[in-house]
Design an enzyme around this catalytic site. Structure first.
Site, PDB file in Angstrom:
ATOM      1  N   LYS A 104       0.853  -1.193   0.000  1.00 44.30           N
ATOM      2  CA  LYS A 104       0.000   0.000   0.000  1.00 44.30           C
ATOM      3  C   LYS A 104       0.882   1.234   0.000  1.00 44.30           C
ATOM      4  O   LYS A 104       1.818   1.331   0.799  1.00 44.30           O
ATOM      5  CB  LYS A 104      -0.876  -0.003   1.268  1.00 44.30           C
ATOM      6  CG  LYS A 104      -1.799   1.199   1.370  1.00 44.30           C
ATOM      7  CD  LYS A 104      -3.081   0.981   0.608  1.00 44.30           C
ATOM      8  CE  LYS A 104      -3.861   2.261   0.386  1.00 44.30           C
ATOM      9  NZ  LYS A 104      -3.440   3.000  -0.852  1.00 44.30           N
ATOM     10  N   GLN A 125       7.186   3.676   3.845  1.00 44.43           N
ATOM     11  CA  GLN A 125       5.785   3.279   3.899  1.00 44.43           C
ATOM     12  C   GLN A 125       5.593   1.999   4.726  1.00 44.43           C
ATOM     13  O   GLN A 125       4.557   1.827   5.374  1.00 44.43           O
ATOM     14  CB  GLN A 125       5.268   3.081   2.466  1.00 44.43           C
ATOM     15  CG  GLN A 125       3.774   3.305   2.298  1.00 44.43           C
ATOM     16  CD  GLN A 125       3.377   4.762   2.137  1.00 44.43           C
ATOM     17  OE1 GLN A 125       4.051   5.524   1.466  1.00 44.43           O
ATOM     18  NE2 GLN A 125       2.285   5.154   2.770  1.00 44.43           N
ATOM     19  N   LYS A 128       5.473   3.259   8.361  1.00 39.28           N
ATOM     20  CA  LYS A 128       4.331   4.155   8.537  1.00 39.28           C
ATOM     21  C   LYS A 128       3.026   3.351   8.558  1.00 39.28           C
ATOM     22  O   LYS A 128       2.185   3.515   9.434  1.00 39.28           O
ATOM     23  CB  LYS A 128       4.308   5.160   7.373  1.00 39.28           C
ATOM     24  CG  LYS A 128       3.177   6.138   7.431  1.00 39.28           C
ATOM     25  CD  LYS A 128       2.940   6.949   6.167  1.00 39.28           C
ATOM     26  CE  LYS A 128       4.117   7.352   5.355  1.00 39.28           C
ATOM     27  NZ  LYS A 128       3.797   8.459   4.411  1.00 39.28           N
ATOM     28  N   LYS A 140       5.139   1.750  -3.134  1.00 37.00           N
ATOM     29  CA  LYS A 140       5.076   3.124  -3.657  1.00 37.00           C
ATOM     30  C   LYS A 140       5.318   3.083  -5.156  1.00 37.00           C
ATOM     31  O   LYS A 140       5.912   2.127  -5.667  1.00 37.00           O
ATOM     32  CB  LYS A 140       6.184   3.968  -3.011  1.00 37.00           C
ATOM     33  CG  LYS A 140       5.933   5.454  -3.094  1.00 37.00           C
ATOM     34  CD  LYS A 140       5.075   5.916  -1.938  1.00 37.00           C
ATOM     35  CE  LYS A 140       4.624   7.339  -2.053  1.00 37.00           C
ATOM     36  NZ  LYS A 140       3.978   7.780  -0.797  1.00 37.00           N
ATOM     37  N   GLY A 179      -2.824   8.335  -4.104  1.00 39.41           N
ATOM     38  CA  GLY A 179      -2.168   9.546  -4.588  1.00 39.41           C
ATOM     39  C   GLY A 179      -0.915   9.893  -3.803  1.00 39.41           C
ATOM     40  O   GLY A 179      -0.608   9.290  -2.774  1.00 39.41           O
ATOM     41  N   ASP A 180      -0.170  10.843  -4.313  1.00 39.68           N
ATOM     42  CA  ASP A 180       0.964  11.473  -3.630  1.00 39.68           C
ATOM     43  C   ASP A 180       1.169  12.785  -4.404  1.00 39.68           C
ATOM     44  O   ASP A 180       0.216  13.260  -5.046  1.00 39.68           O
ATOM     45  CB  ASP A 180       2.205  10.551  -3.679  1.00 39.68           C
ATOM     46  CG  ASP A 180       3.289  10.974  -2.683  1.00 39.68           C
ATOM     47  OD1 ASP A 180       3.205  10.584  -1.510  1.00 39.68           O
ATOM     48  OD2 ASP A 180       4.225  11.695  -3.072  1.00 39.68           O
ATOM     49  N   THR A 224      -4.387  13.459   5.633  1.00 38.77           N
ATOM     50  CA  THR A 224      -2.951  13.600   5.927  1.00 38.77           C
ATOM     51  C   THR A 224      -2.704  14.886   6.720  1.00 38.77           C
ATOM     52  O   THR A 224      -2.027  14.870   7.758  1.00 38.77           O
ATOM     53  CB  THR A 224      -2.113  13.575   4.634  1.00 38.77           C
ATOM     54  OG1 THR A 224      -2.572  12.518   3.813  1.00 38.77           O
ATOM     55  CG2 THR A 224      -0.638  13.371   4.945  1.00 38.77           C
ATOM     56  N   ASN A 255      -2.279  19.208  -1.073  1.00 37.65           N
ATOM     57  CA  ASN A 255      -3.307  18.576  -0.264  1.00 37.65           C
ATOM     58  C   ASN A 255      -2.944  18.499   1.224  1.00 37.65           C
ATOM     59  O   ASN A 255      -3.782  18.760   2.091  1.00 37.65           O
ATOM     60  CB  ASN A 255      -3.511  17.167  -0.835  1.00 37.65           C
ATOM     61  CG  ASN A 255      -4.687  16.484  -0.238  1.00 37.65           C
ATOM     62  OD1 ASN A 255      -5.760  17.052  -0.199  1.00 37.65           O
ATOM     63  ND2 ASN A 255      -4.487  15.290   0.262  1.00 37.65           N
ATOM     64  N   SER A 392      -6.822   5.754   3.957  1.00 37.22           N
ATOM     65  CA  SER A 392      -6.861   4.890   2.768  1.00 37.22           C
ATOM     66  C   SER A 392      -7.252   3.467   3.168  1.00 37.22           C
ATOM     67  O   SER A 392      -8.039   2.808   2.484  1.00 37.22           O
ATOM     68  CB  SER A 392      -5.487   4.846   2.092  1.00 37.22           C
ATOM     69  OG  SER A 392      -5.338   5.925   1.190  1.00 37.22           O
TER      70      SER A 392
HETATM   71  N1  GLU Z   1       1.028   9.163  -0.415  1.00 38.28           N
HETATM   72  C1  GLU Z   1       0.547   9.076   0.921  1.00 38.28           C
HETATM   73  C2  GLU Z   1       1.666   8.734   1.880  1.00 38.28           C
HETATM   74  O1  GLU Z   1       2.774   9.145   1.653  1.00 38.28           O
HETATM   75  C3  GLU Z   1      -0.682   8.189   1.039  1.00 38.28           C
HETATM   76  C4  GLU Z   1      -0.514   6.792   0.566  1.00 38.28           C
HETATM   77  C5  GLU Z   1      -1.830   5.998   0.505  1.00 38.28           C
HETATM   78  O2  GLU Z   1      -2.869   6.509   0.876  1.00 38.28           O
HETATM   79  O3  GLU Z   1      -1.737   4.827   0.101  1.00 38.28           O
HETATM   80  O4  GLU Z   1       1.495   8.090   2.871  1.00 38.28           O
END
Ligand code: GLU
Length: 460
Positions: A104, A125, A128, A140, A179-180, A224, A255, A392
């Site tokens: 994810k 990630q 996190k 990612k 998204g990012d 976020t 965002n 998410s």
């Molecule tokens: N891009 C965001 C992050 O850096 C969200 C990633 C997601 O929702 O999968 O955590």
């Protein structure tokens, strides 16, 4: 004769040497990937106390396995621009670790994207996502495509082509992008449409950050930024402080920044500055967020146009100067390495009390150490910006159940998740002898859950 302390000291040194050896391997295997090295170093350094206490993680080569992604996919993304010319970009997806759930993580469309950027983001990630307490692994992706100045049709054609390849590698139980930077609801919509077409099935949970009318979650867009402020608020409260009447600087105007500004303002702070990749604006009266939303979410305009609406505000070229503004709380919400040691020193001289990372790895390693050495409260990205991916995961849960929760329900869960992340990070920092160091605490708390799952699942 050796005392217990001597033995402990030797163990510590051995583990330190072990971690340094792994760091060398990382540098050799991934030459020139400086962002990935930086992200790995930050995590590896903080794992020393946990590896001293739990040698089983060394026996199972957990760290060596974690720093090597399951796979890194790169692919050609050809598309046709509005003049009929064929363009080619490079697409990426790193599937880093799926010990606790499907891969994810977001997709970033930005000209700076390369394997190093994608790997640093994918690696972070893992930890996190683990911290959120949700069943999601680390991944990612993205492309070096530059969305700036592209027409809506060009964006659509690019997204469709990108998905033509990506669809072979993702799925609601396999890998779930979102998204990012450069990827919002519009891009997710185009990619979802293409995925649906290719699959001939409505697999709503394959992407998150979708529009509200087709499986998106209320509260995802805000998550976020709100989450960062919820986390920092916990940290402030724990130290007898709050956002009330504080002066705040938030970098960025995407965002994350927009909703960090919104929530900080709601909690009584005055946000005096924000930025884009060209420069920053300073408004002594407090930023008028409606103007920022109009410029950035609707009109797609540069931030200096804020002055068209607020002629008393100031605009300065360049981004780093934003950290020279005196403030109580700094929230770097733009991009990696935007806050270096020099900026950290300026903030400290001007009396900053707390820093919360809304972006991914916005603070350099030197700057982090500078803040800590000067007793500035520091909320690291993996913990502080986990709210986006946490919601998410809630979107995935709603998609699986074919339900839609209210915004109150989602926001309530987000608040609780951010509180839990704060407490878990504090607790880990205390348990491993670095009380108050949330960088180490968050890394350890995120690591342990994944490491234990990897041991339980055998060598693979
Ligand atoms: N891009 C965001 C992050 O850096 C969200 C990633 C997601 O929702 O999968 O955590």
């Amino acid at each position: 004769m050796k005392t217990m302390e001597d033995v402990q000291q030797t163990k510590q040194e051995n583990v330190q040497a072990y971690v340094e050896r792994i760091m060398k391997i990382i540098e050799k295997r991934n030459p020139n990937e400086v962002e990935f090295h930086q992200a790995a170093k930050e995590v590896l350094d903080s794992l020393v106390p946990v590896l001293v206490k739990h040698p089983e993680y060394i026996d199972h080569a957990i760290v060596e396995r974690m720093v090597e992604p399951d796979r890194l996919l790169t692919f050609r993304v050809p598309w046709v621009d509005d003049q009929g010319r064929v363009k080619v970009n490079r697409g990426f997806r790193v599937q880093f670790n799926n010990a606790i759930g499907p891969y994810k993580g977001g997709l970033r469309f930005h000209p700076s994207v390369n394997a190093s950027i994608i790997k640093f983001l994918g690696f972070e990630q893992i930890f996190k996502n683990s911290l959120t307490g949700q069943p999601i692994g680390g991944g990612k992706g993205g492309s070096d495509f530059d969305p700036k100045g592209k027409s809506d049709l060009e964006i659509m054609r690019f997204c469709q082509s990108f998905m033509n390849e990506l669809a072979n590698h993702i799925g609601p139980d396999v890998d779930v992008p979102a998204g990012d930077i450069g990827v919002g609801a519009r891009e997710i919509g185009y990619m979802f449409g293409q995925y649906k077409k290719l699959r001939g099935a409505y697999e709503a949970g394959v992407l998150t950050g979708k529009g509200l009318g087709y499986g998106g979650s209320l509260g995802r867009k805000e998550a976020t930024g709100y989450g960062t402020v919820y986390f920092v608020d916990e940290m402030l409260k724990d130290n007898g402080l709050s956002f009330k009447d504080k002066t705040v600087v938030v970098s960025g105007s995407g965002n994350v920044s927009i909703y960090a500004i919104e929530k900080a303002t709601e909690l009584g702070a005055k946000v005096i500055a924000c930025s884009d990749s060209s420069g920053y604006i300073y408004d002594a009266n407090g930023i008028d967020l409606e103007t920022i939303k109009q410029l950035k979410e609707v009109e797609n305009k540069r931030i200096y146009h804020y002055l068209d609406h607020h002629p008393n505000a100031l605009y300065m070229e360049g981004c780093a100067g934003i950290w020279s503004l005196p403030c109580d709380i700094a929230l770097p919400c733009a991009t990696q390495n935007e806050l270096d040691e020099q900026s950290a020193n300026m903030l400290i001289e001007n009396g900053v009390k707390a820093v919360g990372e809304g972006a991914n790895m916005p603070t350099t390693l030197d700057a982090i150490h500078t803040f800590m050495d000067n007793d500035v409260l520091f909320a690291p990205a993996k913990a502080a910006n986990a709210g986006g991916v946490a919601v998410s995961a809630l979107e995935m849960a709603q998609n699986s159940a074919r339900l839609a929760w209210t915004v109150e329900e989602v926001d309530g869960k987000l608040k609780q998740i951010m509180k839990n992340i704060y407490q878990d990070s504090v607790q880990a920092s205390e348990e491993y002898g670095v009380a108050g160091n949330l960088v180490t605490g968050a890394n350890i708390a995120g690591f342990k859950k994944v490491a234990d799952a990897m041991i339980a699942q055998g060598v693979n």
